[in-house]
Design a protein around this motif. Structure first.
Motif, PDB file in Angstrom:
ATOM      1  N   LEU A 246      52.946  42.022  40.726  1.00 17.66           N
ATOM      2  CA  LEU A 246      51.504  42.030  40.932  1.00 17.66           C
ATOM      3  C   LEU A 246      50.933  43.418  41.216  1.00 17.66           C
ATOM      4  CD1 LEU A 246      51.186  38.780  43.061  1.00 17.66           C
ATOM      5  CD2 LEU A 246      50.307  39.131  40.750  1.00 17.66           C
ATOM      6  N   SER A 247      51.800  44.359  41.554  1.00 21.79           N
ATOM      7  CA  SER A 247      51.324  45.722  41.775  1.00 21.79           C
ATOM      8  C   SER A 247      51.075  46.468  40.472  1.00 21.79           C
ATOM      9  CB  SER A 247      52.327  46.501  42.641  1.00 21.79           C
ATOM     10  OG  SER A 247      53.579  46.605  41.970  1.00 21.79           O
ATOM     11  N   ASP A 248      51.513  45.891  39.364  1.00 17.39           N
ATOM     12  CA  ASP A 248      51.278  46.475  38.043  1.00 17.39           C
ATOM     13  C   ASP A 248      49.808  46.300  37.675  1.00 17.39           C
ATOM     14  OD1 ASP A 248      51.106  47.118  35.339  1.00 17.39           O
ATOM     15  OD2 ASP A 248      53.030  46.203  34.832  1.00 17.39           O
ATOM     16  N   GLU A 249      49.107  47.386  37.384  1.00 13.40           N
ATOM     17  CA  GLU A 249      47.675  47.298  37.102  1.00 13.40           C
ATOM     18  C   GLU A 249      47.376  46.516  35.826  1.00 13.40           C
ATOM     19  OE1 GLU A 249      47.153  51.633  34.827  1.00 13.40           O
ATOM     20  OE2 GLU A 249      46.350  51.325  36.845  1.00 13.40           O
ATOM     21  N   ASN A 250      48.387  46.336  34.986  1.00 16.59           N
ATOM     22  CA  ASN A 250      48.204  45.568  33.750  1.00 16.59           C
ATOM     23  C   ASN A 250      48.785  44.157  33.843  1.00 16.59           C
ATOM     24  OD1 ASN A 250      46.997  47.764  32.329  1.00 16.59           O
ATOM     25  ND2 ASN A 250      49.038  48.666  32.054  1.00 16.59           N
ATOM     26  N   ALA A 251      49.014  43.690  35.070  1.00 15.01           N
ATOM     27  CA  ALA A 251      49.686  42.403  35.253  1.00 15.01           C
ATOM     28  C   ALA A 251      48.925  41.263  34.587  1.00 15.01           C
ATOM     29  CB  ALA A 251      49.872  42.123  36.743  1.00 15.01           C
ATOM     30  N   LEU A 252      47.621  41.227  34.772  1.00 12.84           N
ATOM     31  CA  LEU A 252      46.832  40.143  34.205  1.00 12.84           C
ATOM     32  C   LEU A 252      46.866  40.162  32.682  1.00 12.84           C
ATOM     33  CD1 LEU A 252      45.026  37.749  34.936  1.00 12.84           C
ATOM     34  CD2 LEU A 252      43.069  39.315  34.929  1.00 12.84           C
ATOM     35  N   GLU A 253      46.745  41.346  32.104  1.00 19.65           N
ATOM     36  CA  GLU A 253      46.767  41.467  30.640  1.00 19.65           C
ATOM     37  C   GLU A 253      48.134  41.048  30.090  1.00 19.65           C
ATOM     38  OE1 GLU A 253      45.504  43.673  32.715  1.00 19.65           O
ATOM     39  OE2 GLU A 253      43.371  43.476  32.144  1.00 19.65           O
ATOM     40  N   ILE A 255      50.130  38.750  31.272  1.00 18.60           N
ATOM     41  CA  ILE A 255      50.210  37.286  31.248  1.00 18.60           C
ATOM     42  C   ILE A 255      49.394  36.723  30.095  1.00 18.60           C
ATOM     43  CG2 ILE A 255      49.566  35.192  32.512  1.00 18.60           C
ATOM     44  CD1 ILE A 255      50.299  36.694  35.081  1.00 18.60           C
ATOM     45  N   ARG A 256      48.216  37.263  29.884  1.00 23.41           N
ATOM     46  CA  ARG A 256      47.384  36.783  28.777  1.00 23.41           C
ATOM     47  C   ARG A 256      48.037  37.058  27.432  1.00 23.41           C
ATOM     48  NH1 ARG A 256      41.677  38.999  31.318  1.00 23.41           N
ATOM     49  NH2 ARG A 256      41.234  37.185  32.657  1.00 23.41           N
ATOM     50  N   ASP A 257      48.713  38.203  27.304  1.00 21.99           N
ATOM     51  CA  ASP A 257      49.406  38.507  26.050  1.00 21.99           C
ATOM     52  C   ASP A 257      50.578  37.557  25.824  1.00 21.99           C
ATOM     53  OD1 ASP A 257      47.690  40.588  25.518  1.00 21.99           O
ATOM     54  OD2 ASP A 257      49.031  42.146  26.294  1.00 21.99           O
ATOM     55  N   ILE A 258      51.331  37.289  26.880  1.00 21.04           N
ATOM     56  CA  ILE A 258      52.503  36.426  26.770  1.00 21.04           C
ATOM     57  C   ILE A 258      52.113  35.015  26.347  1.00 21.04           C
ATOM     58  CG2 ILE A 258      54.349  35.303  28.103  1.00 21.04           C
ATOM     59  CD1 ILE A 258      54.422  37.886  29.831  1.00 21.04           C
ATOM     60  N   THR A 259      50.950  34.571  26.832  1.00 22.56           N
ATOM     61  CA  THR A 259      50.553  33.169  26.646  1.00 22.56           C
ATOM     62  C   THR A 259      49.403  32.990  25.661  1.00 22.56           C
ATOM     63  OG1 THR A 259      49.085  33.352  28.566  1.00 22.56           O
ATOM     64  CG2 THR A 259      51.318  32.524  28.956  1.00 22.56           C
ATOM     65  N   ASN A 260      49.038  34.060  24.967  1.00 18.23           N
ATOM     66  CA  ASN A 260      47.925  33.990  24.008  1.00 18.23           C
ATOM     67  C   ASN A 260      46.614  33.524  24.653  1.00 18.23           C
ATOM     68  OD1 ASN A 260      49.472  34.799  21.713  1.00 18.23           O
ATOM     69  ND2 ASN A 260      50.354  32.731  21.641  1.00 18.23           N
ATOM     70  N   GLY A 261      46.330  34.123  25.805  1.00 17.66           N
ATOM     71  CA  GLY A 261      45.045  33.853  26.439  1.00 17.66           C
ATOM     72  C   GLY A 261      45.101  33.332  27.856  1.00 17.66           C
ATOM     73  N   GLY A 262      46.241  32.882  28.319  1.00 15.87           N
ATOM     74  CA  GLY A 262      46.347  32.378  29.683  1.00 15.87           C
ATOM     75  C   GLY A 262      47.229  31.146  29.766  1.00 15.87           C
ATOM     76  N   VAL A 263      47.651  30.823  30.963  1.00 17.90           N
ATOM     77  CA  VAL A 263      48.548  29.689  31.161  1.00 17.90           C
ATOM     78  C   VAL A 263      47.761  28.392  31.289  1.00 17.90           C
ATOM     79  CG1 VAL A 263      50.368  31.051  32.246  1.00 17.90           C
ATOM     80  CG2 VAL A 263      48.559  30.059  33.673  1.00 17.90           C
ATOM     81  N   ASP A 264      48.448  27.296  31.041  1.00 20.80           N
ATOM     82  CA  ASP A 264      47.828  25.987  31.223  1.00 20.80           C
ATOM     83  C   ASP A 264      47.644  25.658  32.706  1.00 20.80           C
ATOM     84  OD1 ASP A 264      47.810  25.286  28.403  1.00 20.80           O
ATOM     85  OD2 ASP A 264      49.974  25.024  28.578  1.00 20.80           O
ATOM     86  N   ILE A 265      48.644  26.033  33.501  1.00 23.10           N
ATOM     87  CA  ILE A 265      48.618  25.721  34.926  1.00 23.10           C
ATOM     88  C   ILE A 265      48.989  26.974  35.714  1.00 23.10           C
ATOM     89  CG2 ILE A 265      49.706  24.384  36.780  1.00 23.10           C
ATOM     90  CD1 ILE A 265      50.243  22.193  34.689  1.00 23.10           C
ATOM     91  N   GLY A 266      48.137  27.347  36.655  1.00 23.77           N
ATOM     92  CA  GLY A 266      48.433  28.437  37.570  1.00 23.77           C
ATOM     93  C   GLY A 266      48.582  27.881  38.975  1.00 23.77           C
ATOM     94  N   LEU A 267      49.681  28.239  39.649  1.00 28.64           N
ATOM     95  CA  LEU A 267      49.948  27.752  41.004  1.00 28.64           C
ATOM     96  C   LEU A 267      50.074  28.932  41.948  1.00 28.64           C
ATOM     97  CD1 LEU A 267      52.423  25.700  39.195  1.00 28.64           C
ATOM     98  CD2 LEU A 267      51.228  24.412  40.965  1.00 28.64           C
ATOM     99  N   TYR A 280      43.757  32.328  39.217  1.00 27.25           N
ATOM    100  CA  TYR A 280      42.629  31.677  38.550  1.00 27.25           C
ATOM    101  C   TYR A 280      42.277  32.411  37.261  1.00 27.25           C
ATOM    102  CZ  TYR A 280      37.886  29.935  37.773  1.00 27.25           C
ATOM    103  OH  TYR A 280      36.752  29.396  37.216  1.00 27.25           O
ATOM    104  N   ASN A 281      42.247  33.738  37.315  1.00 27.65           N
ATOM    105  CA  ASN A 281      41.884  34.527  36.130  1.00 27.65           C
ATOM    106  C   ASN A 281      42.979  34.526  35.068  1.00 27.65           C
ATOM    107  OD1 ASN A 281      39.310  35.350  37.030  1.00 27.65           O
ATOM    108  ND2 ASN A 281      40.214  36.954  38.306  1.00 27.65           N
ATOM    109  N   ALA A 282      44.182  34.137  35.453  1.00 23.73           N
ATOM    110  CA  ALA A 282      45.291  34.105  34.496  1.00 23.73           C
ATOM    111  C   ALA A 282      45.419  32.775  33.779  1.00 23.73           C
ATOM    112  CB  ALA A 282      46.608  34.423  35.205  1.00 23.73           C
ATOM    113  N   THR A 283      44.607  31.790  34.166  1.00 20.47           N
ATOM    114  CA  THR A 283      44.669  30.500  33.475  1.00 20.47           C
ATOM    115  C   THR A 283      43.800  30.514  32.225  1.00 20.47           C
ATOM    116  OG1 THR A 283      42.885  29.601  34.841  1.00 20.47           O
ATOM    117  CG2 THR A 283      45.133  29.214  35.597  1.00 20.47           C
ATOM    118  N   ALA A 284      44.165  29.697  31.272  1.00  9.79           N
ATOM    119  CA  ALA A 284      43.449  29.616  29.998  1.00  9.79           C
ATOM    120  C   ALA A 284      42.172  28.785  30.156  1.00  9.79           C
ATOM    121  CB  ALA A 284      44.344  28.981  28.945  1.00  9.79           C
TER     122      ALA A 284
END
Length: 375
Positions: A246-253, A255-267, A280-284
């Protein structure tokens, strides 16, 4: 009867905890169980972030208090009116005593039991009483109806679930909070479907349990996020597919790249508002964000309502893993016994009661997943 217990008299003492000693190991008086109550010999109790949140003041509770809510033990005495347990039964504690007759209980949502939550907030048992006194005859409150950091506990019958005696106590204790909360959040609250993608933010005992639950539930891709690289590596060993610091400034991007836009479920299990916002921002679009984290009650988060509506997102809390303990604890234990939920791999340390402050300092530093006190 006289027992040894870990008593918290003051919240918010400075770290390191093995020097400030917020939990004092004392001989206290434990009264006999009253109607609807039982006496349990504690054999194992886990150190959880919810206990730590009381110690550091993020989760204010009534003090003095005997902490501990994740525990397992043996029934040694039955109070009047308890007829559905036997002396010698093995039990796991549920940290919400379930009355069975309030509206949430009658609508299959016992985690929200009105009488149980009211008792927990007051630091008393479900019936309203306090059964612990110190050597000055001052009452000591119960933590979550359990107070498991002690040799024995008097609790409501509604605070325990009978389990198979084949399960070792140190493993059984995990099912009272870490497993019930983490696996339950995935299965009961998020209602994971086969093939969905999952993000788990915050790798404590609950987060790792959610990881095992997501694997058992058939998630197609599981991403874990934390600031601790050792925990991220451990998660990969246990079956996570991707690990994000999470300290990676590109962490959110990422996740979106890995999942083509975001995950179905974020916990989210970190108990930090920024971690919840990240999840929340990482969910699709159309995704669910589930949180079981407990930040300080004064903390708030920002939310853009139009995004919530236009993208049909869900933001939902999960308490007790939305579980029915009498149903889910035995079911999760059966999964463990079949090899499909290897929660024993979450245990990193075993302690004695005298080591408890050192254990909480280790937990505060992020150096442990689940530490178990054995008696």
């Amino acid at each position: 009867m006289k027992i040894r217990a870990a008593v918290l008299y003051q919240m918010g003492l400075e770290r390191p905890y093995h020097e400030s000693n917020p939990l004092l190991i004392e001989d206290v008086e434990l009264k006999n169980p009253q109607a609807g109550e039982i006496l349990v010999k504690i054999h194992a109790a886990g150190l959880c972030h919810s206990d730590l949140s009381v110690i550091d003041g993020n989760r204010p509770r009534q003090v003095p208090m005997v902490l501990g809510h994740e525990a397992a033990g043996e029934v040694v005495e039955l109070g009047p009116g308890v007829t559905d347990l036997l002396i010698g039964d093995h039990v796991v504690f549920s940290f919400v005593p379930i009355c069975g007759h309030c509206m949430p209980c009658m609508t299959a949502r016992p985690a929200l039991c009105e009488n149980g939550v009211a008792a927990n907030n007051k630091g008393v048992l479900l019936g309203g009483g306090i059964r612990i006194q110190n050597n000055k005859q001052h009452e000591i409150h119960h933590h979550m109806g359990v107070s498991g950091f002690a040799e024995y506990a008097v609790v409501s019958r509604k605070s325990v679930v009978r389990i198979t005696p084949e399960l070792p106590y140190d493993i059984a204790a995990l099912f009272g909070c870490a497993v019930m909360t983490g696996v339950g959040a995935v299965i009961n609250t998020a209602k994971l479907m086969l093939g969905q993608t999952v993000l788990i933010t915050g790798l404590g005992g609950v987060g790792f349990s959610a990881l095992l639950g997501a694997i058992a539930g058939g998630a197609s891709k599981i991403i874990v996020a934390d600031i601790n690289n050792q925990k991220l590596a451990k998660a990969m060993e246990l079956g996570a597919h991707e690990a994000i610091n999470l300290s990676d400034e590109n962490a959110l991007e990422k996740i979106r790249d890995i999942t083509n836009g975001g995950v179905d479920i974020g916990l989210e299990f970190a108990g930090v508002v920024q971690a919840l916002e990240f999840t929340y921002n990482a969910t699709a679009r159309g995704g669910k964000t589930i949180t079981a984290g407990l930040p300080h009650p004064s903390k708030t988060m920002q939310l853009v309502p139009v995004k919530l509506v236009a993208e049909e997102r869900t933001l939902q809390g999960s308490y007790l893993g939305s579980c029915i303990p009498s149903r889910d604890i035995p079911a999760y234990i059966a999964l463990y016994q079949s090899g499909r939920l290897p929660v024993d791999k979450l245990m990193t340390h075993k302690l004695t009661l005298n080591d408890i402050n050192l254990g909480f300092e280790r937990l505060a530093k992020g150096e442990a997943i689940r530490q178990i006190i054995t008696f």
